[in-house]
Scaffold this motif. Structure first.
Motif, short mmCIF file in Angstrom:
data_model
loop_
_atom_site.label_atom_id
_atom_site.label_comp_id
_atom_site.label_asym_id
_atom_site.label_seq_id
_atom_site.Cartn_x
_atom_site.Cartn_y
_atom_site.Cartn_z
N LEU A 1 29.61 41.32 38.72
CA LEU A 1 30.25 40.67 39.87
C LEU A 1 31.49 39.90 39.43
CD1 LEU A 1 27.07 39.44 41.76
CD2 LEU A 1 28.65 41.24 42.50
N TRP A 2 31.45 39.30 38.25
CA TRP A 2 32.64 38.62 37.72
C TRP A 2 33.79 39.61 37.58
CZ3 TRP A 2 35.72 39.52 33.56
CH2 TRP A 2 36.67 38.52 33.24
N ALA A 3 33.49 40.81 37.08
CA ALA A 3 34.54 41.81 36.90
C ALA A 3 35.15 42.20 38.24
CB ALA A 3 33.96 43.05 36.20
N MET A 4 34.35 42.28 39.29
CA MET A 4 34.89 42.63 40.61
C MET A 4 35.76 41.51 41.17
SD MET A 4 32.19 44.91 42.76
CE MET A 4 30.67 44.10 42.34
N VAL A 5 35.34 40.28 40.98
CA VAL A 5 36.15 39.15 41.44
C VAL A 5 37.50 39.14 40.72
CG1 VAL A 5 36.33 36.63 41.48
CG2 VAL A 5 34.18 37.74 42.11
N ALA A 6 37.47 39.38 39.41
CA ALA A 6 38.71 39.42 38.63
C ALA A 6 39.63 40.54 39.11
CB ALA A 6 38.39 39.58 37.15
N ARG A 7 39.07 41.69 39.42
CA ARG A 7 39.87 42.81 39.92
C ARG A 7 40.48 42.48 41.27
NH1 ARG A 7 37.82 49.12 40.69
NH2 ARG A 7 39.83 49.94 41.43
N ALA A 8 39.71 41.83 42.13
CA ALA A 8 40.21 41.50 43.46
C ALA A 8 41.41 40.56 43.40
CB ALA A 8 39.10 40.87 44.30
N ARG A 9 41.45 39.72 42.39
CA ARG A 9 42.55 38.77 42.26
C ARG A 9 43.85 39.45 41.87
NH1 ARG A 9 38.89 34.50 38.85
NH2 ARG A 9 37.93 33.41 40.63
N ASN A 10 43.77 40.68 41.40
CA ASN A 10 44.97 41.40 40.95
C ASN A 10 45.66 42.19 42.05
OD1 ASN A 10 44.80 40.53 38.28
ND2 ASN A 10 43.36 42.15 37.74
N GLY A 11 45.30 41.94 43.27
CA GLY A 11 45.94 42.65 44.38
C GLY A 11 45.58 42.01 45.70
N ARG A 12 46.20 42.49 46.77
CA ARG A 12 45.93 41.99 48.11
C ARG A 12 45.76 43.17 49.06
NH1 ARG A 12 50.18 37.46 49.78
NH2 ARG A 12 48.61 37.26 51.42
N GLY A 13 45.16 42.89 50.20
CA GLY A 13 45.00 43.92 51.20
C GLY A 13 44.04 45.02 50.80
N TRP A 14 43.06 44.68 49.95
CA TRP A 14 42.13 45.69 49.48
C TRP A 14 41.38 46.35 50.64
CZ3 TRP A 14 42.82 47.46 44.88
CH2 TRP A 14 43.23 46.64 43.82
N VAL B 1 26.00 37.50 44.91
CA VAL B 1 25.10 37.09 43.82
C VAL B 1 24.26 38.24 43.29
CG1 VAL B 1 25.00 34.67 44.53
CG2 VAL B 1 23.34 36.31 45.45
N ASN B 2 24.00 39.26 44.11
CA ASN B 2 23.19 40.40 43.69
C ASN B 2 24.07 41.63 43.73
OD1 ASN B 2 21.41 42.79 43.99
ND2 ASN B 2 19.75 41.31 44.03
N LEU B 3 24.12 42.38 42.64
CA LEU B 3 25.01 43.54 42.55
C LEU B 3 24.65 44.63 43.54
CD1 LEU B 3 27.44 44.56 40.88
CD2 LEU B 3 25.80 45.65 39.33
N GLY B 4 23.44 44.60 44.06
CA GLY B 4 23.05 45.56 45.07
C GLY B 4 23.40 45.16 46.48
N ASP B 5 23.91 43.96 46.65
CA ASP B 5 24.24 43.43 47.98
C ASP B 5 25.72 43.07 48.01
OD1 ASP B 5 24.15 42.40 50.52
OD2 ASP B 5 23.20 40.51 49.95
N LEU B 6 26.54 44.06 48.36
CA LEU B 6 28.00 43.91 48.32
C LEU B 6 28.61 43.85 49.71
CD1 LEU B 6 28.70 46.48 45.45
CD2 LEU B 6 28.38 44.00 45.26
N VAL B 7 27.81 43.51 50.69
CA VAL B 7 28.26 43.55 52.09
C VAL B 7 28.93 42.24 52.47
CG1 VAL B 7 27.54 43.87 54.48
CG2 VAL B 7 26.37 45.10 52.65
N GLN B 8 30.09 42.35 53.12
CA GLN B 8 30.77 41.18 53.68
C GLN B 8 30.32 41.09 55.15
OE1 GLN B 8 32.30 39.23 51.78
NE2 GLN B 8 33.04 40.41 50.05
N ARG B 9 29.28 40.30 55.40
CA ARG B 9 28.63 40.34 56.72
C ARG B 9 29.41 39.64 57.82
NH1 ARG B 9 24.51 40.40 53.03
NH2 ARG B 9 23.19 42.26 53.22
#
Length: 289
Positions: free
Chosen positions: A185-198, A11-19
């Motif tokens: 954040l929407w742009a990052m989600v869209a990019r993630a959908r275009n590949g796997r194993g990032w 939700v916050n562009l400064g907090d991109l951690v997958q905890r």
């Protein structure tokens, strides 16, 4: 991404951690000192961004304040960038290649209240703005500014601005482009959908972080729980050497970088680049008309 929360939870562009992923995994290899690159884990960057956010608030920073960054690529740049937005403030990466009067114009136009800068660019900073020096070990330095500890990341309002990026000014004065947390954040989600194993990728980022190309790649690598190599600037031979040394898999670039790299036939022949499986170019035409 196995073992990581979906990017849509951010939700916050400064907090991109997958905890819920491994916070001890390498996130960033900083080549600011080419001879002695330094590794940072996802947990390291998380803690540092919190320390920046706390430091800003301890100095009287308030939600919506605009904080500039005027420096070459380095880990501290990203820490300042992420921490500013975690605190609900607006990050303003500034092109240090602009003339001094234009740099000042950008900061005035954005309403900047404080600057993070490296020693080489201190002379470009307006004299009346407080500056935190990335290269200073004293009270005005970055380490002294940091306030380590936990931090409750600000939850942005709908359409709240996360950062300003400025155009090059090729048709007049540079123009500020406000970019929201939700939009980026929407742009990052869209990019993630275009590949796997990032999360298995290791990106190479050498484009300047005041430009969307390099900045977007660095943020995506963090959000995808991948890793990336960050170079202070692009120079073809060190770039090739770092690709091989750190076994990068994904090159992010502008076309000029790839053209210069292709000219270094001797360096290419001397280094094993078999780890590279993807090359991305943007921000300019890849072929001359």
């Amino acid at each position: 991404m196995p073992g990581a929360a979906p990017l849509s939870n951010l939700v916050n562009l400064g907090d991109l951690v997958q905890r819920d992923a491994d916070l001890k995994a390498i996130a960033l290899i900083d080549c600011h000192d080419d001879a002695n690159p330094r590794d940072y884990t996802h947990g390291d960057l998380d803690a540092a961004a919190n320390a920046v956010a706390r430091g800003l608030i301890a100095r009287g920073g308030k939600r919506g304040d605009r904080i500039a960054i005027l420096a070459a690529n380095r880990a501290a740049y990203l820490m300042a960038y992420l921490g500013t937005m975690r605190a609900g403030m607006v990050s303003v990466p500034v092109n240090f290649k602009l003339p001094r009067d234009t740099v000042e114009y950008v900061m005035r136009d954005a309403g900047v209240s404080m600057v993070f800068a490296d020693a080489e660019r201190l002379s470009l900073c307006p004299a009346d703005l407080p500056v935190v020096n990335f290269d200073c070990s004293g009270n005005d330095g970055f380490d002294a500014f940091l306030d380590p500890g936990p931090f409750d990341v600000v939850r942005p309002a709908p359409d709240e601005i996360a950062m300003f990026l400025y155009t090059s000014g090729s048709t007049g004065r540079p123009k500020g482009v406000p970019l929201t947390h939700a939009g980026q954040l929407w742009a990052m989600v869209a990019r993630a959908r275009n590949g796997r194993g990032w999360e298995q990728q290791r990106f190479m980022v050498a484009a300047p972080l005041f430009h969307m190309n390099g900045l977007a790649s660095a943020k995506f690598a963090l959000a995808a729980h991948a890793s990336f190599v960050l170079m202070p600037q692009f120079r073809a031979v060190p770039f090739i050497r770092a690709l091989a040394r750190h076994r990068c898999t994904f090159i992010t670039s502008v076309p000029t970088m790839m053209a210069l790299m292709a000219q270094e036939t001797e360096a290419l022949a001397q280094h094993d680049l078999s780890s590279v499986t993807r090359v991305s170019m943007g921000s300019a035409p890849s072929l001359r008309p």
